[in-house]
Every structure is written in structure tokens, then in C-alpha cells.
Design an enzyme around this catalytic site. Structure first.
Site, PDB file in Angstrom:
ATOM      1  N   THR A  12       0.806  -1.054  -0.151  1.00 39.07           N
ATOM      2  CA  THR A  12      -0.006   0.053  -0.075  1.00 39.07           C
ATOM      3  C   THR A  12       0.961   1.213   0.001  1.00 39.07           C
ATOM      4  O   THR A  12       1.862   1.104   0.531  1.00 39.07           O
ATOM      5  CB  THR A  12      -1.092   0.015   1.150  1.00 39.07           C
ATOM      6  OG1 THR A  12      -0.278   0.140   2.398  1.00 39.07           O
ATOM      7  CG2 THR A  12      -1.805  -1.400   1.346  1.00 39.07           C
ATOM      8  N   GLY A  13       0.411   2.341  -0.602  1.00 40.12           N
ATOM      9  CA  GLY A  13       1.043   3.487  -0.718  1.00 40.12           C
ATOM     10  C   GLY A  13       2.342   3.408  -1.369  1.00 40.12           C
ATOM     11  O   GLY A  13       3.515   4.032  -0.799  1.00 40.12           O
ATOM     12  N   ASN A  15       3.348   4.599  -4.455  1.00 41.23           N
ATOM     13  CA  ASN A  15       3.698   5.271  -5.463  1.00 41.23           C
ATOM     14  C   ASN A  15       4.589   6.486  -5.084  1.00 41.23           C
ATOM     15  O   ASN A  15       5.098   7.411  -5.838  1.00 41.23           O
ATOM     16  CB  ASN A  15       2.276   6.064  -5.852  1.00 41.23           C
ATOM     17  CG  ASN A  15       1.778   7.178  -4.827  1.00 41.23           C
ATOM     18  OD1 ASN A  15       1.261   6.447  -3.885  1.00 41.23           O
ATOM     19  ND2 ASN A  15       1.911   8.164  -4.816  1.00 41.23           N
ATOM     20  N   SER A  16       5.084   6.447  -3.671  1.00 42.52           N
ATOM     21  CA  SER A  16       5.833   7.438  -3.366  1.00 42.52           C
ATOM     22  C   SER A  16       6.994   6.734  -2.235  1.00 42.52           C
ATOM     23  O   SER A  16       6.625   5.768  -1.449  1.00 42.52           O
ATOM     24  CB  SER A  16       4.880   8.450  -2.728  1.00 42.52           C
ATOM     25  OG  SER A  16       5.534   9.160  -1.905  1.00 42.52           O
ATOM     26  N   GLY A  17       7.982   7.490  -1.852  1.00 40.84           N
ATOM     27  CA  GLY A  17       8.738   7.130  -0.691  1.00 40.84           C
ATOM     28  C   GLY A  17       9.154   5.825  -0.402  1.00 40.84           C
ATOM     29  O   GLY A  17       9.474   5.024  -1.273  1.00 40.84           O
ATOM     30  N   TYR A 175      -1.245  10.855  15.229  1.00 38.01           N
ATOM     31  CA  TYR A 175      -0.365  10.237  14.443  1.00 38.01           C
ATOM     32  C   TYR A 175       0.227   9.084  15.453  1.00 38.01           C
ATOM     33  O   TYR A 175       0.184   8.002  15.024  1.00 38.01           O
ATOM     34  CB  TYR A 175       0.505  11.023  13.578  1.00 38.01           C
ATOM     35  CG  TYR A 175       1.845  10.225  12.791  1.00 38.01           C
ATOM     36  CD1 TYR A 175       1.406   9.760  11.560  1.00 38.01           C
ATOM     37  CD2 TYR A 175       2.941   9.983  13.356  1.00 38.01           C
ATOM     38  CE1 TYR A 175       2.313   8.879  10.875  1.00 38.01           C
ATOM     39  CE2 TYR A 175       3.819   9.100  12.529  1.00 38.01           C
ATOM     40  CZ  TYR A 175       3.825   8.898  11.479  1.00 38.01           C
ATOM     41  OH  TYR A 175       4.682   8.108  10.533  1.00 38.01           O
TER      42      TYR A 175
HETATM   43  N1  LIG Z   1       9.319   9.216   6.316  1.00 35.50           N
HETATM   44  C1  LIG Z   1       9.546   8.954   7.868  1.00 35.50           C
HETATM   45  O1  LIG Z   1      10.585   9.646   8.406  1.00 35.50           O
HETATM   46  C2  LIG Z   1       8.720   7.848   8.397  1.00 35.50           C
HETATM   47  C3  LIG Z   1       9.272   7.515   9.705  1.00 35.50           C
HETATM   48  C4  LIG Z   1       8.414   6.578  10.379  1.00 35.50           C
HETATM   49  C5  LIG Z   1       7.438   5.898   9.910  1.00 35.50           C
HETATM   50  N2  LIG Z   1       7.125   6.372   8.355  1.00 35.50           N
HETATM   51  C6  LIG Z   1       5.821   5.422   7.717  1.00 35.50           C
HETATM   52  O2  LIG Z   1       6.384   4.973   6.407  1.00 35.50           O
HETATM   53  C7  LIG Z   1       5.234   4.707   5.709  1.00 35.50           C
HETATM   54  C8  LIG Z   1       5.703   5.322   4.327  1.00 35.50           C
HETATM   55  O3  LIG Z   1       5.712   6.558   4.351  1.00 35.50           O
HETATM   56  P1  LIG Z   1       6.612   7.513   3.689  1.00 35.50           P
HETATM   57  O4  LIG Z   1       7.631   7.840   4.543  1.00 35.50           O
HETATM   58  O5  LIG Z   1       7.273   6.755   2.516  1.00 35.50           O
HETATM   59  O6  LIG Z   1       5.781   8.833   3.170  1.00 35.50           O
HETATM   60  P2  LIG Z   1       5.350   9.203   1.763  1.00 35.50           P
HETATM   61  O7  LIG Z   1       6.148   9.528   0.792  1.00 35.50           O
HETATM   62  O8  LIG Z   1       4.329  10.291   2.042  1.00 35.50           O
HETATM   63  O9  LIG Z   1       4.219   7.909   1.213  1.00 35.50           O
HETATM   64  C9  LIG Z   1       3.199   7.505   1.863  1.00 35.50           C
HETATM   65  C10 LIG Z   1       2.407   6.702   1.025  1.00 35.50           C
HETATM   66  O10 LIG Z   1       1.225   6.646   1.823  1.00 35.50           O
HETATM   67  C11 LIG Z   1       0.051   6.891   0.805  1.00 35.50           C
HETATM   68  N3  LIG Z   1      -1.267   7.097   1.352  1.00 35.50           N
HETATM   69  C12 LIG Z   1      -1.401   8.297   2.004  1.00 35.50           C
HETATM   70  N4  LIG Z   1      -2.589   8.433   2.613  1.00 35.50           N
HETATM   71  C13 LIG Z   1      -3.467   7.353   1.626  1.00 35.50           C
HETATM   72  C14 LIG Z   1      -4.594   7.073   1.759  1.00 35.50           C
HETATM   73  N5  LIG Z   1      -5.495   7.380   2.423  1.00 35.50           N
HETATM   74  N6  LIG Z   1      -5.057   5.939   1.066  1.00 35.50           N
HETATM   75  C15 LIG Z   1      -3.867   5.450   0.157  1.00 35.50           C
HETATM   76  N7  LIG Z   1      -2.626   5.676   0.202  1.00 35.50           N
HETATM   77  C16 LIG Z   1      -2.400   6.617   0.894  1.00 35.50           C
HETATM   78  C17 LIG Z   1       0.590   8.218  -0.202  1.00 35.50           C
HETATM   79  O11 LIG Z   1      -0.045   8.237  -1.213  1.00 35.50           O
HETATM   80  P3  LIG Z   1      -0.373   9.830  -1.819  1.00 35.50           P
HETATM   81  O12 LIG Z   1       1.076   9.968  -2.902  1.00 35.50           O
HETATM   82  O13 LIG Z   1      -1.449   9.759  -2.731  1.00 35.50           O
HETATM   83  O14 LIG Z   1      -0.252  10.733  -0.915  1.00 35.50           O
HETATM   84  C18 LIG Z   1       2.094   7.578  -0.359  1.00 35.50           C
HETATM   85  O15 LIG Z   1       2.183   6.577  -1.376  1.00 35.50           O
HETATM   86  C19 LIG Z   1       3.981   5.372   6.396  1.00 35.50           C
HETATM   87  O16 LIG Z   1       3.461   4.549   7.161  1.00 35.50           O
HETATM   88  C20 LIG Z   1       4.827   6.419   7.266  1.00 35.50           C
HETATM   89  O17 LIG Z   1       3.998   6.487   8.415  1.00 35.50           O
HETATM   90  C21 LIG Z   1       7.898   7.265   7.597  1.00 35.50           C
END
Ligand SMILES: NC(=O)c1ccc[n+]([C@@H]2O[C@H](COP(=O)([O-])OP(=O)(O)OC[C@H]3O[C@@H](n4cnc5c(N)ncnc54)[C@H](OP(=O)(O)O)[C@@H]3O)[C@@H](O)[C@H]2O)c1
Length: 299
Positions: A12-13, A15-17, A175
Site C-alpha cells: 500500500t502507498g 507510488n511514493s517514498g 499520528y
Molecule cells: N518518512 C519517515 O520519516 C517515516 C518515519 C516513520 C514511519 N514512516 C511511515 O512509513 C510509511 C511510508 O511513508 P513515507 O515516509 O514513504 O511517506 P510518503 O512518501 O508520503 O508515502 C506515503 C504513501 O502512503 C500513501 N497514502 C497516504 N494516505 C493514503 C490514503 N488515504 N490511501 C491510500 N494511500 C495513502 C501516499 O499516497 P499519496 O502519494 O497519494 O499521498 C504515499 O504513497 C508510512 O506508514 C509512514 O507513517 C515514515
């Protein structure tokens, strides 16, 4: 040959990160990827990049808004029409909102996307994961769960939403609370799945340069988030533990554990309260109108 070759993996998610980097790495290993994203255009763009980079064209795209329970139920139905097995489910999608908002279904948005959505998605796909065993569920939580609190009377952070420290961008206790719930869900689910051949683990990816925070709804949070970029690891690095848990033989039989930097680690003390894990499970089931599964009794 890696276990993951030919396996069907929902991310899930992706498309990014972190999710996108996880998809790239697993596609390179020969997995069949199902990208679950909420936006068709962003999804198509990422899918094209993943296929080009990995030369693996077994990368499917399916649409689901993980903050909306109707969308999750619809997605699960569509997925089961298309696929007759599921080997790996990575609950990676997440978002952080500084202002308290509720979805059209009435759930607080941090709670909906970071906890309730993964709970329901897992529940809807569990029979398929069981019939495909050995299979794996991987939940992406956060080290920020240590600031969270689970109050059964205020699960949607009605009483403790705001965190006021100026250096905490993109943050709200909503969060942190939801990420703590995701950890507790992992431990409770692992006990309930004992002997099924389905493992479930949770991970903390670490501070990573991604789009997280853009959606926080607050300009100051976003600016602060940009300022800390130099301190963050790359998304590729942030994805390493997800990739490890999905593909490594070392964790074939490991379940109910927390990981960081590809190693088992302790999560925050509050996450291990078994009574609270059970109560949270029961309360979540009733919020979602789910009948307790006969095969999923608490141990
Ligand atoms: N980055 C950090 O420092 C960090 C630290 C601890 C944990 N995390 C966790 O790691 C995971 C990945 O996050 P990331 O850091 O890679 O951030 P990200 O680049 O913002 O990726 C998050 C992904 O989740 C998707 N998403 C958000 N809301 C959604 C929804 N309602 N329905 C379907 N998809 C949704 C986003 O889609 P869109 O592109 O459409 O928004 C994106 O593809 C998350 O669970 C985050 O909480 C991240």
C-alpha cells in the site's frame, strides 16, 4: 533463489517514498507487485518508473483510499476476483495530519489511514493469506509510537490531539497514537494467527526523506519538515527493513516482533500490554461492525 521470486505482494502507498522503494527492490527480486494507491495518475507514473527500472512488468496497479472503509472493502473484493492467492501484505501507506479532521465516514483521519485502514484491509484479506501460507504481513509503524497513548474511551484522540513542541513538524498525537495502535494490533494478530503459517511483524523505518508531512495540513510543519531533510536517510535506506521482512529466509518463522534496521528490536513498553491489545482489538472490531472470526479467537 530468494523466497520472494514469483510471490504476489501487495504494497500500500507504493507510488511514493518507502513504499515505492520497497516495490522497486521486490520487483527486482522477481516478485509480482500489486501497488495499492489512492490516485490513478500518481500510481501510473510510479508504475512506469518501477517497470522501467526493474525490467519486471508484473507490476499491477489498484486503487484504494486507505482512510475510507468502503473503499477498502471494495478493493478487497476486486483483488479477490483478480487473484487467487496473496503471499505478502505490506501495510505501508501512512499520513500525518496536524489539524484534527474527520473523513466522510466520521473517523479521525490519522486514526483512519494509519490504524483502522490497515486493520480492516488485513482482516478482509486474511482468509486468502491463510490459504496461501506460508505468507507474511508487514506493518509499517513509527518510532513516534513511543509518544502515543491508547485510551479506549478516546481512540480517535478526541482528548489529546495536539502536540505543541515547535520542533515536532508534521506531528500530532493523533499520528503517534495510531502508530502505537498498529504495533499493538501486530502483537495481538500474531497470537491469533499462531500455527496458521501466516507471520505478522511490525517495523520502524527511521527518519526518512519522503513526502510524509506534505499532507500534514500545516505550512509551518511542512517548512520545518523541509529544514530537517539533511538529517534524514534516503527512501531507499528507509525501505530496507520492509524489503528484508518481505524477502529474507532468516525471518521465515518469525512472528509478533518489531524490527528496525533489519534487526529485531523492542518497541515502546506501552505496546506490550496484552490486556489493552485485546480490548483494542475488540473495540476496533465493533467500530467496523466485524463479527469476531471463529478462527481468530484470542489466545
Ligand atoms: N518518512 C519517515 O520519516 C517515516 C518515519 C516513520 C514511519 N514512516 C511511515 O512509513 C510509511 C511510508 O511513508 P513515507 O515516509 O514513504 O511517506 P510518503 O512518501 O508520503 O508515502 C506515503 C504513501 O502512503 C500513501 N497514502 C497516504 N494516505 C493514503 C490514503 N488515504 N490511501 C491510500 N494511500 C495513502 C501516499 O499516497 P499519496 O502519494 O497519494 O499521498 C504515499 O504513497 C508510512 O506508514 C509512514 O507513517 C515514515
Amino acid at each position: 533463489m530468494s523466497w520472494i521470486k514469483g510471490k504476489i505482494c501487495i504494497i500500500t502507498g507504493s507510488n511514493s517514498g518507502i513504499g515505492k522503494e520497497t516495490a522497486i527492490a521486490l520487483a527486482r527480486m522477481g516478485a509480482r507487485i500489486v501497488m495499492v494507491v489512492r490516485d490513478q495518475e500518481r500510481g501510473e507514473k510510479a508504475r512506469t518508473e518501477i517497470v522501467e527500472q526493474t525490467k519486471n512488468d508484473s507490476v499491477d496497479l489498484m486503487i484504494c483510499d486507505l482512510s475510507l472503509m468502503d473503499s477498502i472493502r471494495h478493493f478487497a473484493e476486486e483483488f479477490k476476483k483478480k487473484y487467487d492467492r496473496l503471499d505478502v501484505l505490506i501495510n505501508n501507506a501512512g499520513a500525518s495530519f496536524s489539524k484534527r479532521e474527520v473523513t466522510s465516514e466520521g473517523f479521525e483521519r490519522n486514526f483512519a489511514v494509519n490504524y483502522l485502514g490497515p486493520f480492516l484491509l488485513t482482516h478482509e484479506l486474511l482468509d486468502l493469506l491463510k490459504s496461501s501460507a506460508p505468507s507474511r504481513i508487514i506493518n509499517v509503524s513509527s518510532g513516534l509510537a513511543k509518544n502515543g497513548k491508547v485510551d479506549l474511551n478516546y481512540l480517535q484522540s478526541e482528548n489529546n490531539y495536539t502536540r505543541t513542541k515547535f520542533y515536532s513538524p508534521s506531528r500530532s498525537l493523533g499520528y503517534d497514537n495510531a502508530k502505537l495502535m498498529l504495533m499493538m494490533f501486530t502483537y495481538e494478530l500474531a497470537r491469533r494467527l499462531k500455527g496458521s503459517g501466516v507471520t505478522v511483524n511490525v517495523l520502524m523505518p527511521g527518519f526518512t526523506a519522503t513526502n510524509l508531512g506534505k499532507s500534514s495540513g500545516s505550512l509551518s510543519s511542512y517548512v520545518l519538515f523541509k529544514m530537517v531533510r539533511p538529517m534524514q536517510q534516503s527512501a531507499r535506506k528507509g525501505a530496507e527493513t520492509s524489503i528484508y521482512l518481505a524477502s529474507s529466509d532468516e525471518v521465515r518463522d518469525v512472528t509478533g516482533k518489531c524490527f528496525a534496521k533489519k534487526k529485531e528490536t523492542e518497541s515502546c513498553p506501552g505496546s506490550y500490554d496484552k490486556e489493552l491489545q485485546k480490548s483494542l482489538w475488540n473495540k476496533t472490531e465493533s467500530m467496523l461492525g466485524l463479527a469476531p472470526k471463529r478462527t481468530m479467537r484470542a489466545l
